[in-house]
Scaffold this active site. Structure first.
Site, short mmCIF file in Angstrom:
data_model
loop_
_atom_site.label_atom_id
_atom_site.label_comp_id
_atom_site.label_asym_id
_atom_site.label_seq_id
_atom_site.Cartn_x
_atom_site.Cartn_y
_atom_site.Cartn_z
N ASP A 86 0.84 -1.16 -0.17
CA ASP A 86 0.09 0.06 -0.03
C ASP A 86 0.78 1.43 0.04
O ASP A 86 1.95 1.41 0.58
CB ASP A 86 -0.88 -0.05 1.22
CG ASP A 86 -1.82 1.10 1.65
OD1 ASP A 86 -2.74 1.21 0.48
OD2 ASP A 86 -1.55 1.88 2.44
N GLU A 116 1.41 -0.66 -5.01
CA GLU A 116 0.57 0.34 -5.08
C GLU A 116 1.18 1.53 -5.14
O GLU A 116 1.31 2.21 -4.21
CB GLU A 116 -0.76 0.38 -4.18
CG GLU A 116 -1.61 1.55 -4.51
CD GLU A 116 -2.36 2.19 -3.21
OE1 GLU A 116 -3.70 2.83 -3.58
OE2 GLU A 116 -1.73 2.54 -2.24
#
Ligand SMILES: *[C@@H]1O[C@H](CO)[C@@H](O)[C@H](O)[C@H]1NC(C)=O
Ligand SMILES: *[C@@H]1O[C@H](CO)[C@@H](O)[C@H](O)[C@H]1NC(C)=O
Ligand SMILES: *[C@@H]1O[C@H](CO)[C@@H](O)[C@H](O)[C@H]1NC(C)=O
Ligand SMILES: *[C@@H]1O[C@H](CO)[C@@H](O)[C@H](O)[C@H]1NC(C)=O
Length: 602
Positions: free
Chosen positions: A244, A318
């Site tokens: 993330d 990401e």
């Protein structure tokens, strides 16, 4: 037996043997003549379909209106049925749920609303039995302020003092009793990145919510702890991680006097001074140091796999960043490798319902052109942070977009609900849960910021709460269109988004799709052509009218295509059925219509 008979039978035998040998040799030679060189064996992840599950909204097993691990385990067959190869779950770790799991308070425990460690082990066990890989969400940028890491750091406990980014206040020359923030940096969720700690009498930095404190990645202890967390979950059976918010791992360090530099103002007049984008983010994202950390992670997971003789453990990055900073996640010029791939968000950030076929061709080629040689592409059409695919594009484009996803080279990624064409749900201001909307919006403008509409519960069927929960009250309301759009309804009819999705995932076993070359071009302003081909293997392709009016095309000039073209599958609005022969000329496509076809080898 007389000698004559012996001679005769020997001759006969010799002739028979000779003919047989001859045929075999001829067959082998012929085989050599036509058989293509051996195809490279693909690693498990290189051509898989990854299905993103948002655990809070997938399936509620215990009936409290919140999705959970048992609900996922119980429904893993849906993923097999859909034809996907791996699932990625948004965070399932212990969390106060300020940012619904992206604020982790215990990186080693399962969030109590979602279940227990036993439930997780059970989920992994069943997934493995079904042949599904399990990818976890790994959130290294920050920890919840409720985590022991943060509490210890705030208390200056030995070993934790520098776990986060702490800074003294700036003195206000006009007012000695005022404490100014160290810099003008703005959080992704609005407001200053700096939050005052009464306890520690210092500011800490948070690039997302106030309750999500950024780790200090210049501290070796933090880097070591992050690797430890990854290996812990690998030991528990994870096949890899979606990582993330990586662009935010580092911020510019203070100068020798402890002063942080301000960012220049972007000049964007549509934004308030407390909104991200009001400044140009040159100190809080894409810092070059972060790539070393990513390359170290790759070394760690590769090393683990090697030591344990295990299959590849993947790292998927990401990163919403520009093309050059994005491609660096694959690796650098020195030959260091990082993520197996960074997510390709171009279908989200660069295309919309207004895009032409030329825009599509350009955006697809853009990624494939910049991607380092020999690496694997991927395609993302939606996720838990973005408006759902049919809402961002159009309802009539669902099958076309799913077809592109499945026919383009590399990994296809599906966000839960895309396989049935789920749209954004409506969530009122009163029901709004997303911290990004609560922080930056009000009753009249919150929808500009809210990520709740793409997070409403999955539509299993037309019963109570769309079959998501036995509870009539769910954590976010079920979208109103669930009676019209749900999995069961689409299984019950012969032509539906789900049936088309199934046939597309099946098609991926074809060599032209797993190993083939690609050609993508705009035939007209509105119709896109994608062709996948490889030597003597069948060619597959699609034509997709991305426009809002019918379009007539001509395929006879395309040298990669020879007759007959046979329909493999077509979108719900198409009048063509599988097996139909397609005309090479004057082929008319309705708005949003896609036709996936088969053609003889090139
Ligand atoms: C000085 O700062 C303090 C603390 O923020 C504030 O309460 C006070 O009103 C300020 N004084 C002036 C004159 O602005
Ligand atoms: C993987 O290897 C490490 C180090 O050799 C070992 O401690 C660990 O038990 C192994 N894990 C599995 C699941 O085999
Ligand atoms: C991408 O961003 C980096 C870092 O902000 C910048 O140096 C570079 O020029 C940008 N490249 C492109 C192609 O925009
Ligand atoms: C909501 O915020 C916007 C932007 O700050 C403002 O223009 C508008 O008046 C606010 N509306 C309400 C109902 O508070």
């Amino acid at each position: 037996m007389s000698w004559k008979k012996i001679v005769l039978s020997s001759v006969l035998t010799a002739v028979v043997v000779g003919v047989v040998v001859g045929v075999v040799v001829w067959a082998v030679m012929r085989e050599e003549e036509v058989a293509p060189p051996e195809l490279r064996k693909l690693d498990w992840w290189e051509h898989t379909v990854i299905y993103q599950i948002y655990p809070r909204s997938f399936k509620d097993y215990d009936g409290n209106g919140i999705g959970d691990l048992k609900g996922i385990t119980q429904n893993l067959e849906h993923l097999v049925d859909a034809g996907v190869g791996a699932l990625w779950m948004s965070p399932i770790f212990q969390s106060p749920m300020i940012d619904f799991g992206y604020d982790i308070s215990d990186f080693y425990a399962i969030h109590d609303e979602y279940g227990t460690m036993e439930d997780f082990v059970e989920l992994v066990k069943k997934a493995k039995e079904l042949g599904l890989k399990v990818i976890l969400d790994y959130v290294p940028n920050h920890a919840s302020t409720y985590s022991d890491y943060f509490i210890n750091s705030e208390n200056r406990k030995q070993g934790y003092e520098d776990y986060f980014v702490w800074a003294d206040y700036k003195v206000d020359p006009q007012n000695a009793s005022a404490r100014l923030v160290p810099s003008n940096w703005i959080s992704q969720f609005g407001g200053s990145v700096w939050e005052w700690s009464e306890k520690r009498q210092q500011f800490y930095l948070h690039q997302f919510a106030i309750e999500q404190a950024d780790f200090n990645f210049r501290n070796q202890a933090v880097k070591d702890e992050m690797v430890k967390i990854m290996l812990y979950w690998i030991e528990k059976g994870a096949d890899g991680f979606r990582v993330d918010a990586i662009p935010h791992l580092f911020e510019t360090a203070p100068d020798e006097n402890g002063n942080y530099p301000d960012e220049p103002l972007s000049g964007n007049m549509f934004l308030r001074p407390d909104q991200a984008g009001y400044t140009t983010q040159i100190h809080v994202r894409d810092l070059i140091e972060l790539y070393d950390v990513v390359y170290d992670w790759r070394t760690a997971v590769d090393e683990w796999a090697k030591q344990n003789g295990s299959e590849t453990k993947v790292l998927l990055a990401e990163a919403y960043a520009n093309i050059s900073m994005t491609m660096l996640y694959y690796g650098d010029e020195k030959g260091r490798v990082g993520a197996h791939f960074p997510f390709n968000f171009d279908f989200i950030t660069a295309l919309s319902a207004k895009s032409s076929a030329r825009d599509f061709a350009y955006v697809i080629r853009h990624w494939l052109t910049y991607m380092p040689q020999g690496r694997v592409a991927n395609w993302v059409f939606g996720n838990h942070d973005q408006s759902r695919m049919p809402s961002r594009f159009r309802d009539d484009m669902v099958d076309g977009l799913n077809s592109l996803n499945m026919l383009l080279p590399g990994v296809a990624i599906t966000y839960q609900g895309e396989e049935i064409g789920m749209r954004d749900g409506f969530v009122s201001w009163e029901d709004t849960k997303d911290v990004a909307a609560l922080n930056q919006g009000n009753a009249s403008n919150y929808l500009e910021f809210s990520r709740d509409p793409c997070r409403t519960p999955y539509h299993w069927n037309n019963s109570t709460s769309a079959g998501f929960s036995t509870n009539v009250t769910t954590w976010l309301p079920v979208a109103e269109d669930y009676k019209e759009i749900n999995l069961q309804a689409q299984k019950d009819v012969s032509v539906s988004h789900f049936k088309i999705y199934q046939s597309l995932t099946k098609l991926r076993k074809e060599v032209a799709l797993s190993h083939g070359e690609y050609d993508v071009q705009a035939l007209t302003q509105n119709t896109l052509l994608l062709v996948r081909y490889l030597r003597t293997y069948d060619t597959y392709g699609l034509v997709f009218n991305v426009g809002t009016v019918a379009d007539t095309i001509n395929l006879s000039g395309i040298t990669l295509l020879s007759e007959p073209l046979t329909v493999y599958t077509a979108s719900v609005q198409s009048s063509r059925s599988p097996g139909n022969e397609l005309p090479m000329e004057n082929l008319t496509l309705q708005p949003g219509e896609v036709i996936v076809f088969k053609a003889p080898p090139t």
